[in-house]
Design a protein around this motif. Sequence first.
Motif, short mmCIF file in Angstrom:
data_model
loop_
_atom_site.label_atom_id
_atom_site.label_comp_id
_atom_site.label_asym_id
_atom_site.label_seq_id
_atom_site.Cartn_x
_atom_site.Cartn_y
_atom_site.Cartn_z
N LYS A 136 11.63 -18.45 -7.80
CA LYS A 136 11.00 -17.74 -6.69
C LYS A 136 9.48 -17.83 -6.74
CE LYS A 136 14.68 -14.31 -6.05
NZ LYS A 136 15.01 -12.86 -6.03
N LYS A 139 6.96 -23.02 -7.66
CA LYS A 139 7.44 -24.07 -6.77
C LYS A 139 7.67 -25.35 -7.60
CE LYS A 139 7.13 -21.81 -2.86
NZ LYS A 139 8.32 -21.52 -2.03
N PHE A 140 8.66 -26.12 -7.20
CA PHE A 140 8.99 -27.37 -7.91
C PHE A 140 9.14 -28.49 -6.88
CE2 PHE A 140 12.80 -25.18 -6.69
CZ PHE A 140 13.59 -26.18 -6.14
N ARG A 141 8.89 -29.70 -7.34
CA ARG A 141 9.04 -30.87 -6.46
C ARG A 141 9.65 -32.04 -7.27
NH1 ARG A 141 8.06 -27.15 -3.57
NH2 ARG A 141 6.25 -26.91 -2.17
N THR A 163 -0.81 -27.30 -12.83
CA THR A 163 0.52 -27.85 -12.58
C THR A 163 1.05 -28.48 -13.85
OG1 THR A 163 1.81 -29.36 -11.22
CG2 THR A 163 -0.38 -30.10 -11.84
N PHE A 180 5.76 -28.70 -11.47
CA PHE A 180 5.90 -27.27 -11.21
C PHE A 180 4.51 -26.72 -10.93
CE2 PHE A 180 9.33 -28.51 -14.00
CZ PHE A 180 10.45 -27.91 -13.43
N ALA A 183 3.36 -20.63 -6.85
CA ALA A 183 3.61 -20.62 -5.41
C ALA A 183 2.32 -20.48 -4.62
CB ALA A 183 4.58 -19.49 -5.06
N SER A 184 1.34 -19.73 -5.19
CA SER A 184 0.10 -19.50 -4.45
C SER A 184 -0.76 -20.76 -4.34
CB SER A 184 -0.71 -18.40 -5.13
OG SER A 184 -0.98 -18.76 -6.48
N SER A 186 0.62 -23.94 -4.28
CA SER A 186 1.51 -25.07 -3.96
C SER A 186 0.95 -25.96 -2.85
CB SER A 186 2.89 -24.54 -3.56
OG SER A 186 2.80 -23.73 -2.39
N ASP A 190 0.32 -29.76 -3.58
CA ASP A 190 1.15 -30.69 -2.80
C ASP A 190 0.27 -31.73 -2.11
OD1 ASP A 190 3.47 -29.47 -3.54
OD2 ASP A 190 3.74 -28.32 -1.69
N ARG A 200 8.64 -37.31 -2.29
CA ARG A 200 9.48 -36.18 -2.66
C ARG A 200 10.96 -36.54 -2.44
NH1 ARG A 200 8.82 -29.95 -0.51
NH2 ARG A 200 10.41 -29.03 -1.89
#
Length: 631
Positions: A136, A139-141, A163, A180, A183-184, A186, A190, A200
């Motif tokens: 939660k 974030k992962f990609r 990261t 990874f 979230a703040s 991301s 990205d 991705r």
Amino acid sequence: MIEKMKFLSITGPKKDIDRVVEVYLKKYEIHLENALSELSSVHDLTPFIEANPYKDILNRSEELIKKIGSDNMPAKRKMSPEEAKEILENSLSMLDDLNDERLDLKTKRTHLTELTSQIEPFRSMDFEIKKILNFKFIKFRFGKIPYEYYDKFSKYAYDNLNTVFFECNNDENYVWGIYFVPASLSIKIDAIFASLHFERIMLPNEYEGTPQEAYEALNIQIDEMNIQRKIIAKKIKSKLKKDADDILLAYKILSSLSQNFDVRKLAACTKDKQQVFYILCGWISERDTKRLLSEIKNDPDVYCFIEEINENTTSKPPTKLKNPKIFRPFEMFIKMYGLPAYNEIDPTIFVALTYSFMFGMMFGDVGQGLCLVLGGYLLYKRKKLNLAAIISCAGIFSTIFGFLYGSIFGFEEILHPVWVNPMKDTMTVLYTAIGFGVFLIIIAMIISIINGIKARDIEKIFFDTNGIAGLVFYIVVIAIVLLAISGNTLPSIVLSGTGIGLPLLLIFLREPLTRLIEKKKDLIPGNKGMFFLESFFELFEVLLSYITNTVSFVRVGAFALSHAGMMSVVLMLGKAEENPNFLIIILGNIFVACLEGLIVGIQVLRLEYYEMFSRFYKGNGKEFKAYKNQL
């Protein structure tokens, strides 16, 4: 020869047509015609319109037959059309069900294969996939990055970013892994990875355990599905093998009924009170007529009417050739030009004899002739090629003329010539060729006159260039030429002028004279001046054709000389008189036989078509096509 034909009409109850086709049309050679067009004078005829009930199931059964294979023989037992349809329907239903299972397994296997290929690069990561998918706050990609950008990223950017990149696999082009990020952050991270051409990969929520465990589980499922597909394939094969005989028999029966249904396209229907009757009509040979009538006589549901060919017959009778077996291969040449009309003379025997004779005269050699006989015979026996049989027949005459010329494989010292040596008696060979050509042209004219009599064509009989007028003119001119060459006294000018001038005058006025005999009013239709001008030039062309056609036969003698000349060159190269080189002699014989044999064969066919067929033969006949032979 052309078989005599009779026109027949077969009629009976409409529902009985399939039985009639099976019992009679498949037994006797009958050339069917369209009943509606042939019986146009008969009132109240309607087309036989009915949908083919077997077409659909036969089309759907083609896959069944392919799977069984055409090598299998159908069972030999009686089977009704209803039973045949039921067998095919049940087999198709079974095949459809099993194919649906196979298709469903194939779809599932394809999906599992895609899942396997997606997870395979990440197998080195020892962490459950579902736990990662449920993060939660992090974030992962999953994805891959080109190797060159990954190298730059590791050296210059990685330590300064919030990261974590977990490398899972790599090859010479890409590095697969997961990064990874909080979230703040991301969006920013990205964007940086996107600038590094990170691609991705979206993993679905269908994996259980770690990537390695998921990969192994998926492969197990794929293997199980492959086993299930093989089991289904074996079921299909076993079922088809068990029912193959019945399926093939059912397919054969329905195919036959479907073909019988096509007869309806040529049939017509008529109604008498409450009963509907079919009508089939066509042509049957005279020799089959008695057998058919005697068989139908005891059939209460079939009525057959036979008509003689006469002027009131609307249909053009088809041509069915019937020649002795030895001459049948030469029918190939006749069909290439066009079949003779029903009222024409069949020239097959004429062509067979003249073609073989001229070929032999142009290609006279005992050794090569025997090779043609043997090679053609063996090829005909093995492949049933008409051309091979023709070569064999021509080889017989080549052998005969080889003895007449005293030539065997080009050697002229072994045999003494029975007739002449072409190279030493050149003029004798050429004169004989022209003399034979004159004889053939006269025979062609006589055949043309006979064809004119059969067709009741006044112009063709009397006034045509190949009719009586043309024949008299040609014979008189040839006789005068022979008398002049031999030094004998020529006939009087009056007699010569009559024998030459009168036939030419008849040829010149053939159209008005024909119209006069046929009692037509306008003897010279159209412009009279134009008629005389056209007739004059046509007459001039006729005179030239007599000369060119006759001289054209010089090539028969010329090729005899050419063959002897070519063989003398071969023997000279092989030094036959000193120290023979048998390899050169053998290869030379093969070369001459192949090359000159081909050229001579074409030249003889040209003489047949242009110098003789053009005089008496139209070749506009309609081929006899028996219904039973088209199945």
